[in-house]
Design a protein around this motif. Sequence first.
Motif, PDB file in Angstrom:
ATOM      1  N   LEU A 179       0.853  -1.196   0.000  1.00  0.00           N
ATOM      2  CA  LEU A 179       0.000   0.000   0.000  1.00  0.00           C
ATOM      3  C   LEU A 179       0.884   1.240   0.000  1.00  0.00           C
TER       4      LEU A 179
ATOM      5  N   ARG B 250      -0.676   4.636  -0.492  1.00  0.00           N
ATOM      6  CA  ARG B 250      -1.479   5.679   0.157  1.00  0.00           C
ATOM      7  C   ARG B 250      -2.921   5.210   0.267  1.00  0.00           C
ATOM      8  N   GLY B 251      -3.652   5.820   1.196  1.00  0.00           N
ATOM      9  CA  GLY B 251      -5.040   5.415   1.394  1.00  0.00           C
ATOM     10  C   GLY B 251      -5.118   4.091   2.135  1.00  0.00           C
ATOM     11  N   ARG B 252      -6.052   3.239   1.696  1.00  0.00           N
ATOM     12  CA  ARG B 252      -6.253   1.949   2.362  1.00  0.00           C
ATOM     13  C   ARG B 252      -6.416   0.842   1.328  1.00  0.00           C
ATOM     14  N   LEU B 253      -6.290  -0.397   1.795  1.00  0.00           N
ATOM     15  CA  LEU B 253      -6.571  -1.547   0.947  1.00  0.00           C
ATOM     16  C   LEU B 253      -8.069  -1.872   1.002  1.00  0.00           C
TER      17      LEU B 253
ATOM     18  N   ASP C 259     -16.161  -3.809   2.414  1.00  0.00           N
ATOM     19  CA  ASP C 259     -16.508  -3.322   1.069  1.00  0.00           C
ATOM     20  C   ASP C 259     -17.483  -4.323   0.443  1.00  0.00           C
TER      21      ASP C 259
ATOM     22  N   VAL D 156     -10.005   4.398  -3.126  1.00  0.00           N
ATOM     23  CA  VAL D 156      -9.722   4.440  -1.684  1.00  0.00           C
ATOM     24  C   VAL D 156      -8.252   4.192  -1.368  1.00  0.00           C
ATOM     25  N   GLY D 157      -7.479   3.709  -2.346  1.00  0.00           N
ATOM     26  CA  GLY D 157      -6.069   3.438  -2.064  1.00  0.00           C
ATOM     27  C   GLY D 157      -5.250   3.293  -3.335  1.00  0.00           C
TER      28      GLY D 157
ATOM     29  N   VAL E  97      -9.150   0.081  -5.475  1.00  0.00           N
ATOM     30  CA  VAL E  97      -7.757   0.415  -5.183  1.00  0.00           C
ATOM     31  C   VAL E  97      -7.059   0.421  -6.535  1.00  0.00           C
TER      32      VAL E  97
ATOM     33  N   ASP F 258     -11.215  -4.206   2.081  1.00  0.00           N
ATOM     34  CA  ASP F 258     -11.448  -5.098   3.217  1.00  0.00           C
ATOM     35  C   ASP F 258     -12.855  -5.690   3.140  1.00  0.00           C
TER      36      ASP F 258
END
Length: 208
Positions: A106, A108-111, A116, A157-158, A125, A113
């Motif tokens: 990762l 930036r942001g988020r993975l 979602d 989101v990432g 992503v 999960d």
Amino acid sequence: GTSFLRLMRVDLGFDPEHVLVASISLPAERYANDRIASFHAEAMRRIAAIPGVRAAGMVNIAPFAGGNTAIPFTIVGRAPAQPGEYSQASWRSVTPGYFAALGIRLKRGRLLDESDAEQGMPVIVISDTMAHRFWPGEDPVGKQIQPQRARRAFTVVGVVNDIRTQTLADEPAPVMYLPYRQVSLRSMWLTVRAVGAPASVAPAVQRE
């Protein structure tokens, strides 16, 4: 012979050494559409619990398995250069563990999960190359794309590092990763990262 040596030094963006890959197809007569995601979730839970398994994930197209998927889209809030013009990127439907199974990092942001879910906000992503190509000098997290035939826009989101998955020689293409609960597919590839040699966990994975 130097070209081969050069390819061997190509950075794949992931570490393939401890990764086991296998294909899984769910027969339609036994698994209705609304049972696909729950089957995959349960399979991931059981496989991740096997001793010697570090991480487990699923993806609709495994690295170097051949085949690709592309999706035309527009960027929300940005007029296309030509009327009716679409941008394009590859897409992958993945379970959250896919990133750890391949060692995709990762940035930036988020993975993605398990939250979602199908009824939730459509999220993606994206790869580093996709971020730089479509949002140069900008933070793409929070930006949206509108796929050609989708009812709703997808929110970024990432951002993760690029991986080479088609051929060694090509530059990484823009890729977006979609949550498997939002895009449920019967045919998926299992990707398992083992602590030791992948062959050591293969029989237990097959049993599950």
